[in-house]
Design a protein around this motif. Sequence first.
Motif, PDB file in Angstrom:
ATOM      1  N   HIS A  81       0.553  14.460  -3.856  1.00  0.00           N
ATOM      2  CA  HIS A  81       0.981  13.689  -2.764  1.00  0.00           C
ATOM      3  C   HIS A  81      -0.376  13.019  -2.179  1.00  0.00           C
ATOM      4  O   HIS A  81      -0.428  12.130  -1.367  1.00  0.00           O
ATOM      5  CB  HIS A  81       1.701  14.032  -2.186  1.00  0.00           C
ATOM      6  N   MET A  82      -1.394  13.602  -2.418  1.00  0.00           N
ATOM      7  CA  MET A  82      -2.764  13.450  -1.875  1.00  0.00           C
ATOM      8  C   MET A  82      -3.887  12.785  -2.857  1.00  0.00           C
ATOM      9  O   MET A  82      -4.872  12.328  -2.505  1.00  0.00           O
ATOM     10  CB  MET A  82      -3.374  14.355  -0.989  1.00  0.00           C
ATOM     11  N   ALA A  83      -3.280  12.654  -4.070  1.00  0.00           N
ATOM     12  CA  ALA A  83      -4.075  12.291  -5.221  1.00  0.00           C
ATOM     13  C   ALA A  83      -4.752  10.944  -5.143  1.00  0.00           C
ATOM     14  O   ALA A  83      -6.096  10.779  -5.119  1.00  0.00           O
ATOM     15  CB  ALA A  83      -3.492  12.626  -6.650  1.00  0.00           C
ATOM     16  N   ALA A  84      -3.984   9.946  -4.716  1.00  0.00           N
ATOM     17  CA  ALA A  84      -4.144   8.519  -4.488  1.00  0.00           C
ATOM     18  C   ALA A  84      -5.243   8.361  -3.488  1.00  0.00           C
ATOM     19  O   ALA A  84      -6.052   7.986  -3.562  1.00  0.00           O
ATOM     20  CB  ALA A  84      -3.023   7.739  -4.481  1.00  0.00           C
TER      21      ALA A  84
ATOM     22  N   ASP B 184      -8.035  22.285   1.076  1.00  0.00           N
ATOM     23  CA  ASP B 184      -8.009  22.655   2.415  1.00  0.00           C
ATOM     24  C   ASP B 184      -9.240  22.414   3.140  1.00  0.00           C
ATOM     25  O   ASP B 184      -9.396  21.755   4.194  1.00  0.00           O
ATOM     26  CB  ASP B 184      -7.712  24.140   2.666  1.00  0.00           C
ATOM     27  N   SER B 185     -10.644  22.535   2.115  1.00  0.00           N
ATOM     28  CA  SER B 185     -11.931  22.202   3.094  1.00  0.00           C
ATOM     29  C   SER B 185     -11.934  20.407   2.962  1.00  0.00           C
ATOM     30  O   SER B 185     -12.424  20.228   3.840  1.00  0.00           O
ATOM     31  CB  SER B 185     -12.936  22.625   1.941  1.00  0.00           C
TER      32      SER B 185
ATOM     33  N   GLY C 296     -12.092  15.675   6.185  1.00  0.00           N
ATOM     34  CA  GLY C 296     -11.632  14.286   5.882  1.00  0.00           C
ATOM     35  C   GLY C 296     -12.041  13.905   4.698  1.00  0.00           C
ATOM     36  O   GLY C 296     -13.415  13.971   4.255  1.00  0.00           O
ATOM     37  N   PRO C 297     -11.145  13.180   3.628  1.00  0.00           N
ATOM     38  CA  PRO C 297     -11.664  12.846   2.407  1.00  0.00           C
ATOM     39  C   PRO C 297     -12.608  11.617   2.219  1.00  0.00           C
ATOM     40  O   PRO C 297     -13.601  11.797   1.709  1.00  0.00           O
ATOM     41  CB  PRO C 297     -10.556  11.986   1.760  1.00  0.00           C
TER      42      PRO C 297
ATOM     43  N   GLY D 241     -18.270  10.620   1.168  1.00  0.00           N
ATOM     44  CA  GLY D 241     -19.293  10.050   1.675  1.00  0.00           C
ATOM     45  C   GLY D 241     -20.568  10.856   1.683  1.00  0.00           C
ATOM     46  O   GLY D 241     -21.952  10.561   1.197  1.00  0.00           O
ATOM     47  N   LEU D 242     -20.445  12.013   2.402  1.00  0.00           N
ATOM     48  CA  LEU D 242     -21.263  13.041   2.675  1.00  0.00           C
ATOM     49  C   LEU D 242     -21.996  13.566   1.226  1.00  0.00           C
ATOM     50  O   LEU D 242     -23.379  13.496   1.002  1.00  0.00           O
ATOM     51  CB  LEU D 242     -20.813  14.404   3.297  1.00  0.00           C
ATOM     52  N   PHE D 243     -21.191  13.879   0.202  1.00  0.00           N
ATOM     53  CA  PHE D 243     -21.575  14.387  -1.206  1.00  0.00           C
ATOM     54  C   PHE D 243     -22.347  13.220  -1.839  1.00  0.00           C
ATOM     55  O   PHE D 243     -23.141  13.444  -2.610  1.00  0.00           O
ATOM     56  CB  PHE D 243     -20.765  15.044  -1.642  1.00  0.00           C
TER      57      PHE D 243
END
Length: 239
Positions: free
Chosen positions: A105-108, A75-76, A81-82, A87-89
């Motif tokens: 379904h979001m793993a890729a 959720d975070s 946004g992925p 990029g931030l971390f």
Amino acid sequence: MHPQSAEQRHLDCLAQAGADLLEIGLPHTAPFLDGPVIQSAYRRALRNGHVLDRTVRAVEYAARLRPTVVMAYWDSVSRYGPDYVAGLFSDAGAAGVMVVDLPAHMAARWHQAASSAGLVTPSLVPRQTPSSFLPTAVAGASGWLYAPASTALTGHQGAVDIAALADFTQCLRQATSVPVVSGVGISTPALAARIAPLVAAVIIGTPVVRALLSNPGQAPAVAASFAQALRLTFREHRV
């Protein structure tokens, strides 16, 4: 020069106590895989506000001490946004980010964003994952696979089924070459020593967080007791 924050002092002490890697949690309002101790820590962090900025600063400092991984809920990640989170971390110096409830379904999408940012993407694989689904569950994982020692929430202090954990780690090794580590419910140094021969590393969270919340001065001793037990066990089984 700015004075050290309490968080930075704690990280210094944990690194000196023997931690080989540091895991920083991104606080979440509904950490449904975590027990009361971690939930309490998250609530405290959320009350202080500026959660993402404070987490990034903690990662920046931790990464100077030891390799550092961020633990987050999807959720975070999806809220910011992925690509932005990765990029931030990455810029903060993190070695990787583990999304503990990453939707299949979001793993890729997540793995692509993290890989582009140069991050490893450890995966937590629930014990109840059917054997037929394991290849899908571990696909795209890098760094390590996280095999929970207990099927309960983090902070479990009861018995752990060592035989079942051994069987599960063996199944994971048959599904991938990524190293397997364990955490969740490893409540004592003695239990950590029993689990250590089964895995490449042991992750200790709640016992240290509990000390940080109740008596911060004792946290280094707690961390050191686990580190000593694990180093001795790993040394005995790898000579």
